[in-house]
Write a protein that holds these residues in place. Sequence first.
Motif, PDB file in Angstrom:
ATOM      1  N   VAL A   1      -2.320  14.206   1.598  1.00 28.18           N
ATOM      2  CA  VAL A   1      -3.391  13.216   1.614  1.00 28.18           C
ATOM      3  C   VAL A   1      -2.852  11.897   1.078  1.00 28.18           C
ATOM      4  CG1 VAL A   1      -5.270  14.886   1.343  1.00 28.18           C
ATOM      5  CG2 VAL A   1      -4.243  13.868  -0.674  1.00 28.18           C
ATOM      6  N   CYS A   2      -3.472  10.819   1.510  1.00 26.48           N
ATOM      7  CA  CYS A   2      -3.140   9.508   0.973  1.00 26.48           C
ATOM      8  C   CYS A   2      -3.987   9.311  -0.274  1.00 26.48           C
ATOM      9  CB  CYS A   2      -3.428   8.413   1.998  1.00 26.48           C
ATOM     10  SG  CYS A   2      -2.389   8.544   3.466  1.00 26.48           S
ATOM     11  N   PRO A   3      -3.363   9.069  -1.434  1.00 21.84           N
ATOM     12  CA  PRO A   3      -4.141   8.938  -2.669  1.00 21.84           C
ATOM     13  C   PRO A   3      -5.127   7.766  -2.596  1.00 21.84           C
ATOM     14  CG  PRO A   3      -1.814   8.420  -3.054  1.00 21.84           C
ATOM     15  CD  PRO A   3      -1.939   8.882  -1.647  1.00 21.84           C
ATOM     16  N   ASN A   4      -6.317   7.980  -3.147  1.00 24.67           N
ATOM     17  CA  ASN A   4      -7.349   6.945  -3.130  1.00 24.67           C
ATOM     18  C   ASN A   4      -7.123   5.862  -4.179  1.00 24.67           C
ATOM     19  OD1 ASN A   4      -8.862   7.995  -1.005  1.00 24.67           O
ATOM     20  ND2 ASN A   4      -9.912   9.433  -2.351  1.00 24.67           N
ATOM     21  N   ASP A   5      -6.596   6.241  -5.334  1.00 25.84           N
ATOM     22  CA  ASP A   5      -6.404   5.272  -6.417  1.00 25.84           C
ATOM     23  C   ASP A   5      -5.170   4.415  -6.132  1.00 25.84           C
ATOM     24  OD1 ASP A   5      -6.021   3.831  -8.731  1.00 25.84           O
ATOM     25  OD2 ASP A   5      -6.045   5.564 -10.064  1.00 25.84           O
ATOM     26  N   PRO A   6      -5.362   3.115  -5.847  1.00 26.72           N
ATOM     27  CA  PRO A   6      -4.211   2.266  -5.503  1.00 26.72           C
ATOM     28  C   PRO A   6      -3.198   2.133  -6.636  1.00 26.72           C
ATOM     29  CG  PRO A   6      -6.220   0.944  -5.687  1.00 26.72           C
ATOM     30  CD  PRO A   6      -6.627   2.376  -5.807  1.00 26.72           C
ATOM     31  N   TYR A   7      -3.620   2.407  -7.869  1.00 24.52           N
ATOM     32  CA  TYR A   7      -2.708   2.230  -9.010  1.00 24.52           C
ATOM     33  C   TYR A   7      -1.854   3.465  -9.280  1.00 24.52           C
ATOM     34  CZ  TYR A   7      -5.398  -1.954  -9.255  1.00 24.52           C
ATOM     35  OH  TYR A   7      -5.994  -3.147  -8.913  1.00 24.52           O
ATOM     36  N   THR A   8      -2.042   4.522  -8.494  1.00 25.48           N
ATOM     37  CA  THR A   8      -1.175   5.705  -8.635  1.00 25.48           C
ATOM     38  C   THR A   8      -0.201   5.799  -7.464  1.00 25.48           C
ATOM     39  OG1 THR A   8      -2.711   7.161  -7.449  1.00 25.48           O
ATOM     40  CG2 THR A   8      -2.975   7.010  -9.851  1.00 25.48           C
ATOM     41  N   ARG A   9      -0.193   4.802  -6.599  1.00 29.01           N
ATOM     42  CA  ARG A   9       0.699   4.820  -5.435  1.00 29.01           C
ATOM     43  C   ARG A   9       2.157   4.755  -5.844  1.00 29.01           C
ATOM     44  NH1 ARG A   9      -2.409   0.322  -1.681  1.00 29.01           N
ATOM     45  NH2 ARG A   9      -4.292   1.563  -1.312  1.00 29.01           N
ATOM     46  N   ILE A  10       2.986   5.501  -5.111  1.00 27.48           N
ATOM     47  CA  ILE A  10       4.436   5.473  -5.319  1.00 27.48           C
ATOM     48  C   ILE A  10       5.044   4.831  -4.080  1.00 27.48           C
ATOM     49  CG2 ILE A  10       6.518   6.849  -5.666  1.00 27.48           C
ATOM     50  CD1 ILE A  10       4.643   8.956  -7.012  1.00 27.48           C
ATOM     51  N   ASN A  11       5.759   3.745  -4.296  1.00 28.27           N
ATOM     52  CA  ASN A  11       6.284   2.929  -3.219  1.00 28.27           C
ATOM     53  C   ASN A  11       7.164   3.730  -2.266  1.00 28.27           C
ATOM     54  OD1 ASN A  11       6.880   0.732  -1.661  1.00 28.27           O
ATOM     55  ND2 ASN A  11       7.903  -0.425  -3.264  1.00 28.27           N
ATOM     56  N   CYS A  12       6.922   3.517  -0.965  1.00 33.21           N
ATOM     57  CA  CYS A  12       7.675   4.214   0.074  1.00 33.21           C
ATOM     58  C   CYS A  12       8.331   3.208   1.022  1.00 33.21           C
ATOM     59  CB  CYS A  12       6.722   5.132   0.845  1.00 33.21           C
ATOM     60  SG  CYS A  12       7.481   6.101   2.144  1.00 33.21           S
ATOM     61  N   GLY A  13       8.072   1.945   0.817  1.00 35.84           N
ATOM     62  CA  GLY A  13       8.579   0.940   1.742  1.00 35.84           C
ATOM     63  C   GLY A  13       9.319  -0.179   1.047  1.00 35.84           C
ATOM     64  N   TYR A  14       9.108  -1.373   1.555  1.00 32.24           N
ATOM     65  CA  TYR A  14       9.752  -2.580   1.034  1.00 32.24           C
ATOM     66  C   TYR A  14       8.801  -3.735   1.301  1.00 32.24           C
ATOM     67  CZ  TYR A  14      10.856  -2.503   6.006  1.00 32.24           C
ATOM     68  OH  TYR A  14      10.762  -2.400   7.373  1.00 32.24           O
ATOM     69  N   PRO A  15       8.943  -4.844   0.592  1.00 34.70           N
ATOM     70  CA  PRO A  15       8.026  -5.969   0.798  1.00 34.70           C
ATOM     71  C   PRO A  15       8.025  -6.411   2.263  1.00 34.70           C
ATOM     72  CG  PRO A  15       9.352  -6.330  -1.162  1.00 34.70           C
ATOM     73  CD  PRO A  15       9.915  -5.120  -0.465  1.00 34.70           C
ATOM     74  N   GLY A  16       6.839  -6.536   2.838  1.00 38.36           N
ATOM     75  CA  GLY A  16       6.707  -6.994   4.213  1.00 38.36           C
ATOM     76  C   GLY A  16       6.825  -5.906   5.271  1.00 38.36           C
ATOM     77  N   ILE A  17       6.911  -4.630   4.867  1.00 37.45           N
ATOM     78  CA  ILE A  17       7.024  -3.551   5.856  1.00 37.45           C
ATOM     79  C   ILE A  17       5.794  -3.551   6.765  1.00 37.45           C
ATOM     80  CG2 ILE A  17       5.975  -1.766   4.391  1.00 37.45           C
ATOM     81  CD1 ILE A  17       8.052   0.226   5.597  1.00 37.45           C
ATOM     82  N   LYS A  18       6.015  -3.303   8.030  1.00 38.48           N
ATOM     83  CA  LYS A  18       4.928  -3.257   9.012  1.00 38.48           C
ATOM     84  C   LYS A  18       4.287  -1.866   8.979  1.00 38.48           C
ATOM     85  CE  LYS A  18       5.756  -7.322  10.936  1.00 38.48           C
ATOM     86  NZ  LYS A  18       5.752  -8.193   9.778  1.00 38.48           N
ATOM     87  N   PRO A  19       2.983  -1.792   9.253  1.00 34.79           N
ATOM     88  CA  PRO A  19       2.296  -0.484   9.224  1.00 34.79           C
ATOM     89  C   PRO A  19       2.999   0.576  10.068  1.00 34.79           C
ATOM     90  CG  PRO A  19       0.703  -2.249   9.505  1.00 34.79           C
ATOM     91  CD  PRO A  19       2.063  -2.888   9.568  1.00 34.79           C
TER      92      PRO A  19
END
Length: 99
Positions: free
Chosen positions: A53-71
Amino acid sequence: AKCQCKVVPRERTNCGYPGISAAECKKIGCCFNASVPSVPWCYNPKPKKVRKVCPNDPYTRINCGYPGIKPRDCTRKGCCFRAHPAGVPWCFYHRTVEE
C-alpha cells in the motif's frame, strides 16, 4: 497467527519430528493439531498474506526517486507517486501490510 494454522489435514507439511510435543512444535514456529490420525500433527503454517500500500501519512514516506522525477518514471520503479504536499518525497516506497 491462528488463521495461518487452518490447513486442511491432507495439505499439511511436516514441521517437526516423530513424538514432538505441542509446546516444542509451537516453539519452533509451527502449528500443532493432533485431532486427525495419519497426518502430520506438527506442520508448517500458511504463509502470511501481505499486500503493498502507499502510506497515507506524507511524513512517513521513504524517498524512492530524485528531485523532479516524473510520475511514470516513479511508477516504473515500482513506487508510489503523489505530487503533494511540498517538502516531502513525491516518489516513495510502498509499505507492506499483513492482511
